[in-house]
Design an enzyme around this catalytic site. Structure first.
Site, short mmCIF file in Angstrom:
data_model
loop_
_atom_site.label_atom_id
_atom_site.label_comp_id
_atom_site.label_asym_id
_atom_site.label_seq_id
_atom_site.Cartn_x
_atom_site.Cartn_y
_atom_site.Cartn_z
N TRP A 104 0.51 -1.43 0.36
CA TRP A 104 0.07 -0.20 0.34
C TRP A 104 0.73 1.05 -0.04
CZ3 TRP A 104 -4.17 -0.65 -2.05
CH2 TRP A 104 -4.78 -1.46 -1.80
N ASP A 173 -1.50 6.76 5.91
CA ASP A 173 -2.55 6.34 6.02
C ASP A 173 -3.08 4.65 6.90
OD1 ASP A 173 -4.19 3.79 4.73
OD2 ASP A 173 -2.52 3.41 2.67
N LYS A 197 -12.98 -1.02 6.76
CA LYS A 197 -11.98 -2.33 7.92
C LYS A 197 -13.02 -2.10 8.78
CE LYS A 197 -9.04 -2.64 3.47
NZ LYS A 197 -7.60 -2.00 2.66
#
Ligand code: PLP
Length: 360
Positions: A104, A173, A197
């Site tokens: 990511w 993030d 999530k």
């Protein structure tokens, strides 16, 4: 638990708390006497305005966010922020620092490179992304617009346990670990997370940005891409993802009701149970360096990987869903976000024990 529901170990969209689903269901047709579903309410009407304000204030309370931060409810997922962050804050002729610890954070770099000059301060590649680069090896720029990192690598299962004190504005993030533990928001100029999530259903993206950073956003951007547009309009510049924001609010109430400390302790218990089981077994393994193992995403391998399909098939038969690893790495992965009950992890460990007995 409702007998039809199974334990869902998906990395996202992930399992939601059953209590939240029941409460959403109970007011689905008629939200608090309004005669309409939340899906049908005007985003400018009193009912929805009260929902979005309450969601923001619960979030501020749980994470102790004070007034020098703006809270935004946006769309486009964390992926859109990979682009929006450099568009807003990486100025021509300047440089932004990025830390690469897995897939990511690497994606964030690739996007930023399309927009401006990027310095990769460290890359965990040498450790195969099984460990975080030592702080004293980071090659920080003298003057960077910001330093970006991913607090939890969802695919590799690698998590920061503490954060560096950064000279330049620190941006994280936190898509896969926000609200799973405490962190000091004051260390960050911005954090962001897709909701699907730990926060709620897909469709809303949370951005928490310090006002002094926000004030430096590039005003020449198209209006919609400028974070200030959304800040000035309290996230209602255009129609926000109303239903997702509402469900996020319900998830936050669920956290508050059991207490954030209780949720955090439960997350630790869940992760310990699974990692301890994996570590005492020679049949299963997790390759991540212990001190950086993620509490949210637990990748694991079976020594004989020809057994993977059988494992996944039987797990599903036993009501344990979505345990396959990311398509890029294979193996297995159990995502055990906030909404996964301890009993779900117990059920997984029992299944793993039985499978080992049968196959070893
Ligand atoms: C899932 C995830 C993303 C992508 O989120 P989208 O909302 O689908 O764009 C980005 N970063 C991390 C750490 C993630 O876990």
């Amino acid at each position: 638990m409702n007998y039809q529901r199974k334990y869902n170990f998906s990395p996202g969209p992930s399992q939601l708390p059953e209590e939240v689903l029941v409460s959403v269901q109970s007011e689905l047709l008629n939200y608090q006497g309004s005669g309409s579903s939340v899906m049908e309410l005007s985003h400018r009407g009193a009912e929805f305005q009260s929902i979005i304000k309450q969601t923001e204030s619960l979030l501020r309370e749980l994470l102790t966010i004070d007034d020098n931060y703006q809270v935004l409810f946006l769309q486009g997922g964390a992926s859109a922020q990979f682009t929006n962050i450099p568009l807003n804050f990486l100025k021509p002729g300047q440089i932004a620092d990025y830390l690469v610890t897995g897939q990511w954070s690497k994606k964030a770099v690739e996007e930023a490179k399309r927009i401006g000059q990027v310095n990769v301060v460290a890359d965990g590649k040498a450790s195969n992304y099984l460990s975080l680069p030592e702080l004293d090896s980071w090659k920080l720029s003298d003057q960077s617009c910001y330093l970006h990192l991913a607090s939890n690598e969802t695919i590799g299962g690698l998590q920061f346990k503490s954060f560096p004190n950064s000279k330049s504005p620190l941006i994280a993030d936190m898509s896969s670990d926000i609200l799973s533990r405490r962190f000091d928001i004051n260390q960050f100029a911005m954090v962001y997370a897709g909701a699907q999530k730990n926060l709620g259903p897909a469709g809303v993206t949370l951005v928490i940005v310090r006002k002094d950073l926000l004030a430096t956003a590039n005003v020449e951007l198209p209006v919609y891409l400028n974070y200030q547009t959304h800040a000035e309009a309290d996230s209602c510049y255009n129609t926000p993802p109303c239903f997702s924001i509402y469900v996020m609010g319900e998830v936050l109430k669920w956290i508050k009701e059991q207490s954030f400390d209780h949720l955090i302790a439960n997350n630790q218990k869940k992760a310990n149970l699974l990692y301890d089981f994996i570590d005492q077994s020679s049949f299963y393994s997790n390759p991540v360096q212990k001190e950086f193992r993620s509490e949210m995403n637990v990748p694991f391998l079976i020594a004989d990987n020809s057994l993977e399909n059988k494992f996944l098939y039987l797990a599903k038969e036993n009501g344990l869903l979505n345990l396959q690893g990311h398509r890029s790495v294979g193996g297995m992965r159990a995502s055990i976000y906030n909404a996964m009950p301890y009993a779900g992890v117990e059920a997984l460990v029992n299944f793993m024990k039985n499978f080992e007995k049968e196959c070893a």
